[in-house]
Design a protein around this motif. Sequence first.
Motif, short mmCIF file in Angstrom:
data_model
loop_
_atom_site.label_atom_id
_atom_site.label_comp_id
_atom_site.label_asym_id
_atom_site.label_seq_id
_atom_site.Cartn_x
_atom_site.Cartn_y
_atom_site.Cartn_z
N TRP A 1 0.81 -1.21 0.00
CA TRP A 1 0.00 0.00 0.00
C TRP A 1 0.85 1.26 0.00
N ALA A 2 1.84 1.35 0.90
CA ALA A 2 2.68 2.56 1.01
C ALA A 2 3.45 2.79 -0.28
N SER A 3 3.95 1.71 -0.87
CA SER A 3 4.69 1.83 -2.12
C SER A 3 3.78 2.32 -3.24
N ALA A 4 2.57 1.78 -3.28
CA ALA A 4 1.61 2.19 -4.30
C ALA A 4 1.16 3.63 -4.09
N PHE A 5 1.12 4.07 -2.83
CA PHE A 5 0.78 5.46 -2.54
C PHE A 5 1.81 6.40 -3.15
N ILE A 6 3.10 6.06 -2.98
CA ILE A 6 4.16 6.90 -3.55
C ILE A 6 4.11 6.86 -5.07
N ALA A 7 3.85 5.68 -5.63
CA ALA A 7 3.73 5.57 -7.09
C ALA A 7 2.59 6.45 -7.60
N THR A 8 1.50 6.46 -6.87
CA THR A 8 0.34 7.28 -7.24
C THR A 8 0.72 8.76 -7.22
N ALA A 9 1.41 9.19 -6.16
CA ALA A 9 1.81 10.59 -6.03
C ALA A 9 2.79 10.98 -7.13
N LEU A 10 3.79 10.13 -7.38
CA LEU A 10 4.79 10.44 -8.40
C LEU A 10 4.16 10.49 -9.80
N GLY A 11 3.23 9.57 -10.06
CA GLY A 11 2.53 9.59 -11.35
C GLY A 11 1.75 10.88 -11.53
N ALA A 12 1.10 11.33 -10.46
CA ALA A 12 0.35 12.58 -10.51
C ALA A 12 1.28 13.77 -10.72
N ILE A 13 2.42 13.75 -10.05
CA ILE A 13 3.38 14.86 -10.18
C ILE A 13 3.91 14.96 -11.60
N ILE A 14 4.33 13.83 -12.16
CA ILE A 14 4.88 13.84 -13.53
C ILE A 14 3.82 14.28 -14.53
N GLY A 15 2.64 13.69 -14.46
CA GLY A 15 1.58 14.04 -15.40
C GLY A 15 1.14 15.49 -15.29
N THR A 16 1.05 15.99 -14.07
CA THR A 16 0.58 17.37 -13.87
C THR A 16 1.66 18.38 -14.26
N LEU A 17 2.93 18.04 -14.04
CA LEU A 17 4.01 18.92 -14.49
C LEU A 17 4.06 19.00 -16.02
N LEU A 18 3.75 17.90 -16.68
CA LEU A 18 3.67 17.92 -18.15
C LEU A 18 2.57 18.87 -18.61
N MET A 19 1.44 18.84 -17.90
CA MET A 19 0.36 19.77 -18.22
C MET A 19 0.81 21.22 -17.99
N ALA A 20 1.64 21.42 -16.96
CA ALA A 20 2.08 22.78 -16.63
C ALA A 20 3.06 23.33 -17.66
#
Length: 488
Positions: free
Chosen positions: A53-72
Amino acid sequence: MKNGFLKALGFDPVAKQTSIKTELVAGIVTFLAMAYILTVNPSQIFGAGSVYWASAFIATALGAIIGTLLMAFLAKMPLAQASGMGLNSMLGGMIGGWGGYGLFTPGQAFMLVLISGLLFLMLSLIKIKGKTFRELVFDGMPTAVRSSISVGIGLFIAYIGFQNAGIIVADPYVQVGLVNFSNFESCKPAIVAFIGLFLIAILDKLHVKGSVILGIIGATVVGIPFGVTDLSVLAGDGAISWKFWENFANFFGGENSVFLSFVDSFKDGFIPEGGSVFTVIMVVITLCMIDMFDTMGTIVGCCGGNRVLSDENNKPHNYGKIMISDAVATCAGSMLGTSTVTTFVESGAGVSAGGRTGLTSFTTACMFFLAMFAMPVFAVIPGAATAAALIYVGVLMMKNNIKSVDMSDAIGATSAFLTIVVMLLSYSITKGIGIGLVTYTVMSAIAYVIGLVKFAIDKKEKPAWNVSVVALIVTALFCVYFFVPTTL
Protein backbone atom coordinates in the motif's frame (compact mmCIF):
# COMPACT_ATOMS: atom_id res chain seq x y z
CA MET A 1 9.13 41.19 -12.40
CA LYS A 2 7.04 38.29 -11.21
CA ASN A 3 4.90 38.30 -14.34
CA GLY A 4 8.04 38.50 -16.50
CA PHE A 5 9.54 35.45 -14.81
CA LEU A 6 6.30 33.50 -15.09
CA LYS A 7 5.94 34.50 -18.74
CA ALA A 8 9.43 33.12 -19.39
CA LEU A 9 8.29 29.81 -17.90
CA GLY A 10 5.27 29.79 -20.20
CA PHE A 11 2.78 31.08 -17.63
CA ASP A 12 1.18 34.43 -18.40
CA PRO A 13 -1.60 35.20 -15.89
CA VAL A 14 -2.13 38.71 -17.24
CA ALA A 15 -2.72 37.53 -20.81
CA LYS A 16 -5.10 34.85 -19.53
CA GLN A 17 -7.14 37.40 -17.55
CA THR A 18 -6.19 36.03 -14.14
CA SER A 19 -3.66 36.67 -11.36
CA ILE A 20 -0.86 34.81 -9.60
CA LYS A 21 -2.91 34.57 -6.40
CA THR A 22 -5.92 33.17 -8.25
CA GLU A 23 -3.73 30.61 -10.03
CA LEU A 24 -2.18 29.43 -6.77
CA VAL A 25 -5.57 29.13 -5.08
CA ALA A 26 -6.96 27.26 -8.10
CA GLY A 27 -4.07 24.79 -7.97
CA ILE A 28 -4.71 24.09 -4.30
CA VAL A 29 -8.44 23.68 -4.97
CA THR A 30 -7.72 21.14 -7.70
CA PHE A 31 -5.43 19.20 -5.38
CA LEU A 32 -7.93 19.16 -2.54
CA ALA A 33 -10.64 17.94 -4.91
CA MET A 34 -8.54 15.02 -6.19
CA ALA A 35 -6.31 14.23 -3.18
CA TYR A 36 -8.54 11.25 -2.39
CA ILE A 37 -6.80 9.35 -5.22
CA LEU A 38 -3.67 9.08 -3.06
CA THR A 39 -5.41 6.74 -0.65
CA VAL A 40 -8.08 5.25 -2.89
CA ASN A 41 -5.80 4.15 -5.74
CA PRO A 42 -3.54 1.79 -3.73
CA SER A 43 -6.61 0.17 -2.21
CA GLN A 44 -8.27 -0.24 -5.61
CA ILE A 45 -5.25 -1.97 -7.15
CA PHE A 46 -3.77 -4.00 -4.28
CA GLY A 47 -6.43 -3.95 -1.58
CA ALA A 48 -6.67 -2.05 1.68
CA GLY A 49 -4.05 -3.11 4.19
CA SER A 50 -1.77 -4.61 1.54
CA VAL A 51 1.95 -4.62 2.33
CA TYR A 52 2.37 -2.80 -0.98
CA TRP A 53 0.00 0.00 0.00
CA ALA A 54 2.68 2.56 1.01
CA SER A 55 4.69 1.83 -2.12
CA ALA A 56 1.61 2.19 -4.30
CA PHE A 57 0.78 5.46 -2.54
CA ILE A 58 4.16 6.90 -3.55
CA ALA A 59 3.73 5.57 -7.09
CA THR A 60 0.34 7.28 -7.24
CA ALA A 61 1.81 10.59 -6.03
CA LEU A 62 4.79 10.44 -8.40
CA GLY A 63 2.53 9.59 -11.35
CA ALA A 64 0.35 12.58 -10.51
CA ILE A 65 3.38 14.86 -10.18
CA ILE A 66 4.88 13.84 -13.53
CA GLY A 67 1.58 14.04 -15.40
CA THR A 68 0.58 17.37 -13.87
CA LEU A 69 4.01 18.92 -14.49
CA LEU A 70 3.67 17.92 -18.15
CA MET A 71 0.36 19.77 -18.22
CA ALA A 72 2.08 22.78 -16.63
CA PHE A 73 5.16 23.07 -18.82
CA LEU A 74 4.27 21.26 -22.07
CA ALA A 75 0.53 21.84 -22.48
CA LYS A 76 0.52 25.00 -20.31
CA MET A 77 -3.05 24.33 -19.22
CA PRO A 78 -4.68 24.33 -15.74
CA LEU A 79 -5.27 20.58 -15.80
CA ALA A 80 -4.08 17.88 -13.42
CA GLN A 81 -3.42 14.18 -13.90
CA ALA A 82 -3.42 11.13 -11.65
CA SER A 83 -4.28 7.43 -11.74
CA GLY A 84 -7.75 7.19 -13.24
CA MET A 85 -10.69 5.87 -11.27
CA GLY A 86 -12.31 2.97 -13.09
CA LEU A 87 -9.01 2.21 -14.79
CA ASN A 88 -7.46 1.33 -11.43
CA SER A 89 -10.44 -0.92 -10.66
CA MET A 90 -9.93 -2.64 -14.01
CA LEU A 91 -6.25 -3.17 -13.21
CA GLY A 92 -7.08 -4.50 -9.75
CA GLY A 93 -9.53 -6.95 -11.30
CA MET A 94 -6.95 -8.08 -13.84
CA ILE A 95 -4.38 -9.00 -11.21
CA GLY A 96 -6.79 -9.85 -8.39
CA GLY A 97 -4.54 -8.09 -5.92
CA TRP A 98 -0.78 -8.44 -5.63
CA GLY A 99 -1.17 -12.06 -4.54
CA GLY A 100 -1.76 -12.98 -8.17
CA TYR A 101 -5.28 -14.37 -7.93
CA GLY A 102 -6.31 -12.73 -11.21
CA LEU A 103 -5.55 -13.80 -14.74
CA PHE A 104 -2.61 -11.39 -15.06
CA THR A 105 0.42 -10.99 -12.86
CA PRO A 106 1.08 -7.41 -11.68
CA GLY A 107 4.07 -7.19 -14.01
CA GLN A 108 1.97 -8.24 -17.01
CA ALA A 109 -0.77 -5.77 -16.09
CA PHE A 110 1.64 -2.84 -15.79
CA MET A 111 3.29 -3.84 -19.06
CA LEU A 112 -0.09 -3.72 -20.83
CA VAL A 113 -0.66 -0.26 -19.36
CA LEU A 114 2.76 0.77 -20.74
CA ILE A 115 1.95 -0.60 -24.19
CA SER A 116 -1.40 1.18 -24.21
CA GLY A 117 0.40 4.39 -23.24
CA LEU A 118 2.92 4.00 -26.07
CA LEU A 119 0.07 3.35 -28.52
CA PHE A 120 -1.69 6.40 -27.17
CA LEU A 121 1.50 8.46 -27.64
CA MET A 122 1.88 7.25 -31.20
CA LEU A 123 -1.69 8.31 -32.02
CA SER A 124 -0.89 11.69 -30.48
CA LEU A 125 2.20 12.21 -32.66
CA ILE A 126 1.33 10.75 -36.06
CA LYS A 127 -0.11 13.44 -38.29
CA ILE A 128 -2.50 13.14 -41.21
CA LYS A 129 -2.84 16.30 -43.30
CA GLY A 130 -1.26 18.39 -40.56
CA LYS A 131 -3.38 17.00 -37.72
CA THR A 132 -2.72 14.19 -35.27
CA PHE A 133 -5.09 11.24 -35.20
CA ARG A 134 -6.44 12.41 -31.86
CA GLU A 135 -7.19 15.88 -33.24
CA LEU A 136 -8.96 14.27 -36.20
CA VAL A 137 -11.06 12.26 -33.75
CA PHE A 138 -12.05 15.44 -31.91
CA ASP A 139 -12.85 17.38 -35.10
CA GLY A 140 -14.75 14.41 -36.54
CA MET A 141 -17.05 14.02 -33.54
CA PRO A 142 -20.65 15.03 -34.27
CA THR A 143 -21.47 18.43 -32.78
CA ALA A 144 -24.43 16.98 -30.89
CA VAL A 145 -22.23 14.50 -29.05
CA ARG A 146 -19.32 16.89 -28.56
CA SER A 147 -21.46 19.68 -27.10
CA SER A 148 -23.15 17.32 -24.66
CA ILE A 149 -19.89 16.04 -23.18
CA SER A 150 -19.43 19.05 -20.91
CA VAL A 151 -22.93 18.65 -19.46
CA GLY A 152 -22.40 14.93 -18.92
CA ILE A 153 -19.03 15.55 -17.27
CA GLY A 154 -20.64 18.09 -14.93
CA LEU A 155 -23.28 15.60 -13.82
CA PHE A 156 -20.62 12.89 -13.54
CA ILE A 157 -18.45 15.07 -11.28
CA ALA A 158 -21.46 15.91 -9.12
CA TYR A 159 -22.41 12.22 -8.91
CA ILE A 160 -18.91 11.38 -7.67
CA GLY A 161 -19.39 14.05 -5.01
CA PHE A 162 -22.80 12.67 -4.01
CA GLN A 163 -21.30 9.21 -3.61
CA ASN A 164 -18.20 10.36 -1.74
CA ALA A 165 -20.39 12.21 0.76
CA GLY A 166 -22.85 9.34 1.15
CA ILE A 167 -25.73 11.47 -0.12
CA ILE A 168 -26.53 8.86 -2.76
CA VAL A 169 -26.38 5.33 -1.38
CA ALA A 170 -27.02 1.81 -2.59
CA ASP A 171 -30.64 0.68 -2.57
CA PRO A 172 -31.61 -3.01 -2.94
CA TYR A 173 -34.83 -2.16 -4.80
CA VAL A 174 -33.92 0.70 -7.15
CA GLN A 175 -30.09 0.33 -7.13
CA VAL A 176 -29.41 3.83 -5.78
CA GLY A 177 -31.31 6.09 -3.42
CA LEU A 178 -31.06 9.10 -1.12
CA VAL A 179 -29.49 8.71 2.32
CA ASN A 180 -31.95 8.36 5.18
CA PHE A 181 -31.81 11.76 6.91
CA SER A 182 -33.90 10.47 9.82
CA ASN A 183 -30.90 8.35 10.84
CA PHE A 184 -28.52 11.03 12.09
CA GLU A 185 -25.51 8.73 12.40
CA SER A 186 -25.64 7.59 8.79
CA CYS A 187 -26.27 11.03 7.29
CA LYS A 188 -23.52 12.99 9.06
CA PRO A 189 -21.18 13.08 6.01
CA ALA A 190 -24.10 14.13 3.80
CA ILE A 191 -24.95 17.02 6.14
CA VAL A 192 -21.31 18.16 6.21
CA ALA A 193 -21.21 18.05 2.40
CA PHE A 194 -24.39 20.11 2.11
CA ILE A 195 -23.03 22.67 4.58
CA GLY A 196 -19.86 22.91 2.48
CA LEU A 197 -21.92 23.22 -0.71
CA PHE A 198 -24.10 25.97 0.76
CA LEU A 199 -21.02 27.81 1.98
CA ILE A 200 -19.37 27.65 -1.47
CA ALA A 201 -22.52 28.81 -3.25
CA ILE A 202 -23.16 31.69 -0.83
CA LEU A 203 -19.55 32.88 -1.01
CA ASP A 204 -19.62 32.64 -4.80
CA LYS A 205 -22.87 34.61 -4.84
CA LEU A 206 -21.09 37.31 -2.81
CA HIS A 207 -18.15 37.20 -5.29
CA VAL A 208 -15.68 36.04 -2.65
CA LYS A 209 -12.44 34.83 -4.24
CA GLY A 210 -11.45 31.28 -3.36
CA SER A 211 -15.00 30.33 -2.41
CA VAL A 212 -14.38 26.67 -3.21
CA ILE A 213 -11.32 26.25 -1.01
CA LEU A 214 -13.00 28.22 1.79
CA GLY A 215 -15.98 25.91 1.51
CA ILE A 216 -13.72 22.85 1.76
CA ILE A 217 -11.96 24.23 4.82
CA GLY A 218 -15.29 25.22 6.38
CA ALA A 219 -16.75 21.76 5.83
CA THR A 220 -13.61 20.19 7.31
CA VAL A 221 -13.98 22.29 10.47
CA VAL A 222 -17.72 21.56 10.70
CA GLY A 223 -16.92 17.88 10.30
CA ILE A 224 -14.95 17.82 13.58
CA PRO A 225 -17.94 17.93 15.99
CA PHE A 226 -19.88 15.69 13.60
CA GLY A 227 -17.18 13.06 13.84
CA VAL A 228 -16.66 13.17 10.08
CA THR A 229 -13.23 14.81 10.25
CA ASP A 230 -10.85 12.30 11.82
CA LEU A 231 -8.14 14.25 13.64
CA SER A 232 -6.49 11.02 14.84
CA VAL A 233 -4.99 10.69 11.37
CA LEU A 234 -2.55 13.44 12.37
CA ALA A 235 -0.86 11.03 14.78
CA GLY A 236 0.44 9.04 11.81
CA ASP A 237 0.25 5.74 13.67
CA GLY A 238 -1.57 3.76 11.00
CA ALA A 239 -1.05 3.14 7.29
CA ILE A 240 -0.81 6.89 6.69
CA SER A 241 2.52 7.51 8.39
CA TRP A 242 4.88 10.46 8.91
CA LYS A 243 7.85 8.11 8.30
CA PHE A 244 8.21 9.03 4.65
CA TRP A 245 11.87 7.93 4.58
CA GLU A 246 10.84 4.34 5.22
CA ASN A 247 8.16 4.55 2.55
CA PHE A 248 10.68 5.89 0.01
CA ALA A 249 13.17 3.17 0.89
CA ASN A 250 10.54 0.49 0.36
CA PHE A 251 9.44 2.07 -2.90
CA PHE A 252 12.84 2.26 -4.57
CA GLY A 253 14.52 -0.81 -3.16
CA GLY A 254 12.40 -2.77 -0.72
CA GLU A 255 10.95 -6.22 -1.35
CA ASN A 256 7.47 -4.70 -1.18
CA SER A 257 8.15 -2.26 -4.00
CA VAL A 258 5.95 -1.78 -7.06
CA PHE A 259 8.60 0.37 -8.78
CA LEU A 260 9.49 -1.05 -12.23
CA SER A 261 7.44 -4.18 -11.48
CA PHE A 262 6.49 -4.23 -15.17
CA VAL A 263 9.94 -5.71 -15.95
CA ASP A 264 8.69 -8.96 -14.40
CA SER A 265 6.62 -9.46 -17.56
CA PHE A 266 9.84 -10.19 -19.45
CA LYS A 267 10.25 -13.22 -17.18
CA ASP A 268 6.59 -14.20 -16.91
CA GLY A 269 5.68 -13.52 -20.55
CA PHE A 270 3.12 -11.01 -21.83
CA ILE A 271 0.36 -13.59 -22.34
CA PRO A 272 -1.26 -14.74 -19.07
CA GLU A 273 -1.73 -18.39 -18.25
CA GLY A 274 -5.21 -19.34 -19.45
CA GLY A 275 -5.39 -16.25 -21.65
CA SER A 276 -4.63 -15.61 -25.30
CA VAL A 277 -3.01 -13.11 -27.65
CA PHE A 278 -6.47 -11.79 -28.49
CA THR A 279 -7.17 -11.18 -24.78
CA VAL A 280 -3.97 -9.14 -24.49
CA ILE A 281 -4.77 -7.15 -27.65
CA MET A 282 -8.29 -6.35 -26.47
CA VAL A 283 -7.05 -5.27 -23.03
CA VAL A 284 -4.52 -2.91 -24.63
CA ILE A 285 -7.14 -1.47 -27.00
CA THR A 286 -9.62 -1.09 -24.14
CA LEU A 287 -7.08 0.71 -21.94
CA CYS A 288 -6.09 2.98 -24.83
CA MET A 289 -9.66 3.83 -25.80
CA ILE A 290 -10.74 4.54 -22.23
CA ASP A 291 -7.74 6.82 -21.72
CA MET A 292 -8.29 8.58 -25.05
CA PHE A 293 -11.98 9.31 -24.64
CA ASP A 294 -11.84 9.94 -20.89
CA THR A 295 -9.18 12.56 -21.55
CA MET A 296 -11.03 14.07 -24.49
CA GLY A 297 -14.27 14.23 -22.55
CA THR A 298 -12.58 15.58 -19.43
CA ILE A 299 -10.68 18.42 -21.10
CA VAL A 300 -13.72 19.45 -23.13
CA GLY A 301 -15.80 19.37 -19.97
CA CYS A 302 -13.28 21.42 -17.99
CA CYS A 303 -12.25 23.91 -20.69
CA GLY A 304 -15.17 23.96 -23.14
CA GLY A 305 -17.24 27.12 -23.11
CA ASN A 306 -14.37 29.13 -21.64
CA ARG A 307 -12.88 31.24 -24.44
CA VAL A 308 -9.66 31.76 -22.50
CA LEU A 309 -9.08 27.99 -22.53
CA SER A 310 -10.85 26.87 -25.73
CA ASP A 311 -11.84 28.05 -29.21
CA GLU A 312 -15.28 28.72 -30.64
CA ASN A 313 -15.75 24.97 -31.27
CA ASN A 314 -15.06 24.19 -27.58
CA LYS A 315 -11.73 22.63 -28.58
CA PRO A 316 -9.23 23.27 -25.77
CA HIS A 317 -6.11 25.22 -26.66
CA ASN A 318 -2.90 23.19 -27.03
CA TYR A 319 -5.05 20.11 -27.58
CA GLY A 320 -2.23 18.07 -29.13
CA LYS A 321 0.17 18.83 -26.29
CA ILE A 322 -2.49 17.94 -23.72
CA MET A 323 -2.83 14.53 -25.34
CA ILE A 324 0.94 14.01 -25.50
CA SER A 325 1.19 14.93 -21.81
CA ASP A 326 -1.51 12.39 -21.02
CA ALA A 327 0.16 9.62 -23.03
CA VAL A 328 3.63 10.20 -21.55
CA ALA A 329 2.16 10.26 -18.04
CA THR A 330 0.50 6.89 -18.67
CA CYS A 331 3.85 5.40 -19.72
CA ALA A 332 5.58 6.89 -16.67
CA GLY A 333 2.84 5.69 -14.32
CA SER A 334 3.08 2.10 -15.54
CA MET A 335 6.84 2.07 -14.87
CA LEU A 336 6.33 3.53 -11.41
CA GLY A 337 3.76 0.87 -10.52
CA THR A 338 0.36 2.49 -10.89
CA SER A 339 -2.58 2.31 -13.26
CA THR A 340 -3.22 4.53 -16.28
CA VAL A 341 -2.50 8.18 -15.45
CA THR A 342 -5.13 10.38 -17.02
CA THR A 343 -6.53 13.90 -16.84
CA PHE A 344 -8.85 14.27 -13.86
CA VAL A 345 -12.36 15.65 -14.08
CA GLU A 346 -11.66 17.33 -10.74
CA SER A 347 -9.48 19.76 -12.71
CA GLY A 348 -12.78 21.52 -13.27
CA ALA A 349 -12.70 22.59 -9.61
CA GLY A 350 -9.52 24.56 -10.23
CA VAL A 351 -10.81 26.02 -13.49
CA SER A 352 -13.98 27.11 -11.70
CA ALA A 353 -11.79 28.75 -9.04
CA GLY A 354 -10.13 30.85 -11.75
CA GLY A 355 -7.26 28.65 -12.98
CA ARG A 356 -6.24 29.63 -16.51
CA THR A 357 -2.54 28.80 -16.96
CA GLY A 358 0.01 26.09 -16.25
CA LEU A 359 0.77 27.82 -12.96
CA THR A 360 -2.40 26.21 -11.62
CA SER A 361 -1.24 22.71 -12.54
CA PHE A 362 2.30 23.45 -11.29
CA THR A 363 0.81 24.37 -7.92
CA THR A 364 -1.20 21.13 -7.90
CA ALA A 365 1.95 19.13 -8.67
CA CYS A 366 3.76 20.84 -5.78
CA MET A 367 0.90 19.89 -3.47
CA PHE A 368 1.19 16.24 -4.53
CA PHE A 369 4.92 16.43 -3.81
CA LEU A 370 4.31 17.81 -0.33
CA ALA A 371 1.65 15.18 0.26
CA MET A 372 4.29 12.44 0.08
CA PHE A 373 5.98 13.96 3.13
CA ALA A 374 2.95 15.09 5.08
CA MET A 375 0.14 12.81 4.05
CA PRO A 376 -1.55 12.83 7.50
CA VAL A 377 -2.18 16.58 7.13
CA PHE A 378 -3.97 16.20 3.82
CA ALA A 379 -5.69 13.00 4.90
CA VAL A 380 -7.55 14.97 7.59
CA ILE A 381 -9.76 16.59 4.94
CA PRO A 382 -12.79 14.28 4.76
CA GLY A 383 -14.35 13.09 1.54
CA ALA A 384 -17.53 14.95 2.48
CA ALA A 385 -15.66 18.28 2.31
CA THR A 386 -14.16 17.68 -1.13
CA ALA A 387 -17.52 16.29 -2.26
CA ALA A 388 -19.07 19.72 -1.73
CA ALA A 389 -16.59 21.20 -4.21
CA LEU A 390 -17.28 18.47 -6.77
CA ILE A 391 -21.04 19.01 -6.57
CA TYR A 392 -20.65 22.75 -7.07
CA VAL A 393 -18.38 22.19 -10.07
CA GLY A 394 -21.20 20.10 -11.51
CA VAL A 395 -23.57 23.02 -10.95
CA LEU A 396 -21.25 25.42 -12.79
CA MET A 397 -20.62 23.06 -15.71
CA MET A 398 -24.32 22.47 -16.17
CA LYS A 399 -25.05 26.20 -16.04
CA ASN A 400 -22.30 27.15 -18.47
CA ASN A 401 -22.68 24.40 -21.06
CA ILE A 402 -26.31 23.23 -21.27
CA LYS A 403 -27.18 26.16 -23.54
CA SER A 404 -24.70 24.96 -26.19
CA VAL A 405 -26.51 21.62 -26.68
CA ASP A 406 -28.70 21.87 -29.77
CA MET A 407 -31.92 19.95 -29.11
CA SER A 408 -33.72 21.10 -32.28
CA ASP A 409 -32.72 18.06 -34.34
CA ALA A 410 -34.28 14.75 -33.24
CA ILE A 411 -31.24 12.59 -33.96
CA GLY A 412 -28.83 15.08 -32.41
CA ALA A 413 -31.03 15.57 -29.36
CA THR A 414 -31.38 11.82 -28.78
CA SER A 415 -27.64 11.25 -29.14
CA ALA A 416 -26.85 14.16 -26.81
CA PHE A 417 -29.32 12.88 -24.23
CA LEU A 418 -27.86 9.36 -24.34
CA THR A 419 -24.32 10.71 -24.07
CA ILE A 420 -25.22 12.59 -20.91
CA VAL A 421 -27.39 9.92 -19.27
CA VAL A 422 -25.16 6.92 -20.03
CA MET A 423 -22.06 8.82 -18.90
CA LEU A 424 -23.75 9.44 -15.56
CA LEU A 425 -25.51 6.12 -14.98
CA SER A 426 -22.69 3.88 -16.25
CA TYR A 427 -20.11 5.85 -14.26
CA SER A 428 -17.97 6.12 -17.39
CA ILE A 429 -17.11 9.08 -19.60
CA THR A 430 -15.93 6.72 -22.34
CA LYS A 431 -19.12 4.66 -22.41
CA GLY A 432 -21.24 7.80 -22.53
CA ILE A 433 -19.33 9.16 -25.52
CA GLY A 434 -19.36 5.73 -27.15
CA ILE A 435 -23.11 5.23 -26.85
CA GLY A 436 -23.76 8.77 -28.06
CA LEU A 437 -21.52 8.35 -31.09
CA VAL A 438 -22.77 4.87 -32.05
CA THR A 439 -26.44 5.88 -31.78
CA TYR A 440 -25.83 9.09 -33.74
CA THR A 441 -24.07 7.19 -36.54
CA VAL A 442 -26.65 4.40 -36.71
CA MET A 443 -29.65 6.75 -36.66
CA SER A 444 -28.03 9.06 -39.23
CA ALA A 445 -27.31 6.11 -41.53
CA ILE A 446 -30.90 4.84 -41.30
CA ALA A 447 -32.29 8.33 -41.90
CA TYR A 448 -29.93 8.77 -44.88
CA VAL A 449 -31.04 5.48 -46.49
CA ILE A 450 -34.71 6.38 -46.00
CA GLY A 451 -33.98 9.80 -47.48
CA LEU A 452 -32.36 8.20 -50.53
CA VAL A 453 -35.42 6.00 -51.07
CA LYS A 454 -37.73 9.03 -50.83
CA PHE A 455 -35.49 10.95 -53.23
CA ALA A 456 -35.58 8.08 -55.72
CA ILE A 457 -39.37 8.21 -55.63
CA ASP A 458 -40.18 11.93 -55.62
CA LYS A 459 -36.87 13.50 -56.82
CA LYS A 460 -37.45 16.44 -54.48
CA GLU A 461 -34.63 16.65 -51.96
CA LYS A 462 -31.47 14.56 -51.88
CA PRO A 463 -30.39 13.84 -48.31
CA ALA A 464 -26.98 14.99 -47.03
CA TRP A 465 -24.54 12.59 -45.40
CA ASN A 466 -23.29 14.35 -42.28
CA VAL A 467 -21.17 11.68 -40.57
CA SER A 468 -17.41 12.09 -41.03
CA VAL A 469 -15.06 9.27 -41.99
CA VAL A 470 -13.32 9.63 -38.63
CA ALA A 471 -16.64 9.26 -36.82
CA LEU A 472 -17.33 6.06 -38.76
CA ILE A 473 -13.92 4.63 -37.83
CA VAL A 474 -14.31 5.53 -34.15
CA THR A 475 -17.86 4.15 -34.17
CA ALA A 476 -16.48 0.84 -35.46
CA LEU A 477 -13.89 0.81 -32.68
CA PHE A 478 -16.58 1.47 -30.10
CA CYS A 479 -18.64 -1.39 -31.51
CA VAL A 480 -15.64 -3.65 -30.90
CA TYR A 481 -15.27 -2.15 -27.42
CA PHE A 482 -18.93 -2.78 -26.58
CA PHE A 483 -19.66 -6.07 -28.33
CA VAL A 484 -16.43 -8.11 -28.45
CA PRO A 485 -15.99 -10.02 -25.17
CA THR A 486 -12.68 -10.13 -23.30
CA THR A 487 -11.87 -12.64 -20.62
CA LEU A 488 -10.10 -11.03 -17.69
